[in-house]
Design a protein around this motif. Structure first.
Motif, mmCIF file in Angstrom:
data_model
loop_
_atom_site.group_PDB
_atom_site.id
_atom_site.type_symbol
_atom_site.label_atom_id
_atom_site.label_comp_id
_atom_site.label_asym_id
_atom_site.label_seq_id
_atom_site.Cartn_x
_atom_site.Cartn_y
_atom_site.Cartn_z
ATOM 1 N N LEU A 52 -7.770 27.411 -29.673
ATOM 2 C CA LEU A 52 -8.395 27.197 -28.376
ATOM 3 C C LEU A 52 -7.735 28.063 -27.306
ATOM 4 C CD1 LEU A 52 -10.539 25.737 -26.741
ATOM 5 C CD2 LEU A 52 -8.883 23.886 -26.368
ATOM 6 N N ALA A 53 -6.431 28.164 -27.337
ATOM 7 C CA ALA A 53 -5.712 28.998 -26.360
ATOM 8 C C ALA A 53 -6.178 30.441 -26.448
ATOM 9 C CB ALA A 53 -4.204 28.907 -26.590
ATOM 10 N N LYS A 54 -6.352 30.923 -27.667
ATOM 11 C CA LYS A 54 -6.807 32.302 -27.863
ATOM 12 C C LYS A 54 -8.238 32.480 -27.355
ATOM 13 C CE LYS A 54 -6.987 35.865 -31.398
ATOM 14 N NZ LYS A 54 -6.716 36.183 -32.795
ATOM 15 N N GLU A 55 -9.107 31.536 -27.664
ATOM 16 C CA GLU A 55 -10.513 31.648 -27.267
ATOM 17 C C GLU A 55 -10.691 31.531 -25.749
ATOM 18 O OE1 GLU A 55 -14.876 29.790 -28.415
ATOM 19 O OE2 GLU A 55 -13.121 29.243 -29.590
ATOM 20 N N VAL A 56 -9.900 30.675 -25.118
ATOM 21 C CA VAL A 56 -10.013 30.438 -23.681
ATOM 22 C C VAL A 56 -9.189 31.459 -22.890
ATOM 23 C CG1 VAL A 56 -9.518 28.722 -21.870
ATOM 24 C CG2 VAL A 56 -10.508 28.004 -24.024
ATOM 25 N N ASP A 57 -8.291 32.160 -23.566
ATOM 26 C CA ASP A 57 -7.397 33.138 -22.935
ATOM 27 C C ASP A 57 -6.463 32.457 -21.930
ATOM 28 O OD1 ASP A 57 -6.265 35.640 -22.590
ATOM 29 O OD2 ASP A 57 -7.610 36.168 -20.945
ATOM 30 N N ILE A 58 -5.772 31.437 -22.437
ATOM 31 C CA ILE A 58 -4.774 30.704 -21.665
ATOM 32 C C ILE A 58 -3.551 30.574 -22.560
ATOM 33 C CG2 ILE A 58 -5.656 28.460 -22.431
ATOM 34 C CD1 ILE A 58 -4.952 27.280 -19.744
ATOM 35 N N THR A 59 -2.373 30.513 -21.966
ATOM 36 C CA THR A 59 -1.175 30.403 -22.793
ATOM 37 C C THR A 59 -1.155 29.057 -23.508
ATOM 38 O OG1 THR A 59 0.211 29.437 -21.059
ATOM 39 C CG2 THR A 59 0.135 31.856 -21.190
ATOM 40 N N MET A 60 -0.502 29.034 -24.655
ATOM 41 C CA MET A 60 -0.389 27.778 -25.393
ATOM 42 C C MET A 60 0.397 26.759 -24.575
ATOM 43 S SD MET A 60 -0.024 28.846 -29.404
ATOM 44 C CE MET A 60 0.625 27.275 -29.804
ATOM 45 N N ALA A 61 1.373 27.221 -23.803
ATOM 46 C CA ALA A 61 2.173 26.313 -22.970
ATOM 47 C C ALA A 61 1.293 25.624 -21.919
ATOM 48 C CB ALA A 61 3.309 27.069 -22.298
ATOM 49 N N ASN A 62 0.456 26.397 -21.241
ATOM 50 C CA ASN A 62 -0.416 25.809 -20.219
ATOM 51 C C ASN A 62 -1.473 24.900 -20.831
ATOM 52 O OD1 ASN A 62 0.854 26.881 -17.978
ATOM 53 N ND2 ASN A 62 -0.380 28.726 -17.988
ATOM 54 N N LEU A 63 -2.010 25.289 -21.966
ATOM 55 C CA LEU A 63 -2.995 24.443 -22.639
ATOM 56 C C LEU A 63 -2.344 23.149 -23.132
ATOM 57 C CD1 LEU A 63 -5.949 24.284 -23.383
ATOM 58 C CD2 LEU A 63 -5.409 25.392 -25.540
ATOM 59 N N SER A 64 -1.111 23.254 -23.579
ATOM 60 C CA SER A 64 -0.379 22.075 -24.028
ATOM 61 C C SER A 64 -0.158 21.089 -22.887
ATOM 62 C CB SER A 64 0.966 22.491 -24.632
ATOM 63 O OG SER A 64 1.680 21.363 -25.073
ATOM 64 N N ILE A 65 0.104 21.601 -21.683
ATOM 65 C CA ILE A 65 0.256 20.742 -20.505
ATOM 66 C C ILE A 65 -1.035 19.968 -20.261
ATOM 67 C CG2 ILE A 65 0.476 20.791 -17.980
ATOM 68 C CD1 ILE A 65 2.513 23.115 -18.410
ATOM 69 N N LYS A 96 -0.384 16.195 -18.722
ATOM 70 C CA LYS A 96 0.708 16.412 -17.775
ATOM 71 C C LYS A 96 0.292 17.296 -16.602
ATOM 72 C CE LYS A 96 3.715 14.260 -20.357
ATOM 73 N NZ LYS A 96 4.171 12.939 -19.989
ATOM 74 N N ALA A 97 -0.928 17.793 -16.611
ATOM 75 C CA ALA A 97 -1.394 18.719 -15.572
ATOM 76 C C ALA A 97 -1.627 17.977 -14.262
ATOM 77 C CB ALA A 97 -2.672 19.410 -16.012
ATOM 78 N N LYS A 98 -1.307 18.652 -13.166
ATOM 79 C CA LYS A 98 -1.575 18.117 -11.836
ATOM 80 C C LYS A 98 -2.874 18.673 -11.276
ATOM 81 C CE LYS A 98 2.220 15.809 -11.673
ATOM 82 N NZ LYS A 98 2.177 14.381 -11.904
ATOM 83 N N ALA A 99 -3.364 19.767 -11.847
ATOM 84 C CA ALA A 99 -4.599 20.407 -11.392
ATOM 85 C C ALA A 99 -5.181 21.230 -12.533
ATOM 86 C CB ALA A 99 -4.327 21.303 -10.194
ATOM 87 N N ARG A 134 -8.049 24.496 -12.904
ATOM 88 C CA ARG A 134 -8.989 25.419 -12.270
ATOM 89 C C ARG A 134 -10.363 25.237 -12.901
ATOM 90 N NH1 ARG A 134 -6.048 31.221 -11.321
ATOM 91 N NH2 ARG A 134 -4.284 30.366 -10.173
ATOM 92 N N PHE A 135 -11.389 25.350 -12.061
ATOM 93 C CA PHE A 135 -12.751 25.242 -12.589
ATOM 94 C C PHE A 135 -13.026 26.326 -13.614
ATOM 95 C CE2 PHE A 135 -14.157 22.861 -8.607
ATOM 96 C CZ PHE A 135 -14.193 21.642 -9.267
ATOM 97 N N SER A 136 -12.478 27.507 -13.428
ATOM 98 C CA SER A 136 -12.699 28.588 -14.396
ATOM 99 C C SER A 136 -12.092 28.231 -15.753
ATOM 100 C CB SER A 136 -12.135 29.909 -13.879
ATOM 101 O OG SER A 136 -10.748 29.804 -13.627
ATOM 102 N N THR A 137 -10.949 27.564 -15.738
ATOM 103 C CA THR A 137 -10.319 27.126 -16.991
ATOM 104 C C THR A 137 -11.140 26.020 -17.634
ATOM 105 O OG1 THR A 137 -8.127 27.697 -16.140
ATOM 106 C CG2 THR A 137 -8.213 26.177 -18.012
ATOM 107 N N LEU A 138 -11.569 25.062 -16.836
ATOM 108 C CA LEU A 138 -12.398 23.973 -17.344
ATOM 109 C C LEU A 138 -13.704 24.511 -17.912
ATOM 110 C CD1 LEU A 138 -12.708 20.918 -17.702
ATOM 111 C CD2 LEU A 138 -13.618 20.821 -15.370
ATOM 112 N N ASP A 139 -14.293 25.483 -17.231
ATOM 113 C CA ASP A 139 -15.523 26.117 -17.698
ATOM 114 C C ASP A 139 -15.307 26.773 -19.059
ATOM 115 O OD1 ASP A 139 -18.259 27.280 -17.333
ATOM 116 O OD2 ASP A 139 -17.114 29.160 -17.245
ATOM 117 N N ALA A 140 -14.218 27.513 -19.193
ATOM 118 C CA ALA A 140 -13.927 28.211 -20.452
ATOM 119 C C ALA A 140 -13.669 27.217 -21.590
ATOM 120 C CB ALA A 140 -12.732 29.147 -20.271
#
Length: 75
Positions: free
Chosen positions: A21-34, A39-42, A44-50
């Motif tokens: 999923l991290a690879k497909e969404v183009d987000i770090t594994m650390a941020n996706l793990s949060i 544990k996330a406080k926010a 981004r709509f672009s991340t949620l969209d992806a």
């Protein structure tokens, strides 16, 4: 008020790994793990969209509102 992130549940339903999923969404594994570990406080709509595109789901499948008194306290 609390927003619960059910990304781990949706990922399990779709049999998708954190790495894939991290690879497909183009987000770090650390941020996706949060996000996955609620544990996330926010978010981004672009991340949620992806994430929704990658998992073929709706934002409501991932995000859930619960009253504060219904949220279990962390140990």
């Amino acid at each position: 008020m609390a927003i619960i992130i059910n990304l781990d549940v949706v990922m399990a339903q779709r049999k998708t790994s954190l790495k894939d999923l991290a690879k497909e969404v183009d987000i770090t594994m650390a941020n996706l793990s949060i996000l996955k570990n609620n544990k996330a406080k926010a978010v981004r709509f672009s991340t949620l969209d992806a994430i929704c595109k990658a998992l073929h789901c709706q934002p409501g499948d991932i995000l859930e509102y619960v009253e504060s008194d219904e949220v279990p306290e962390e140990v």
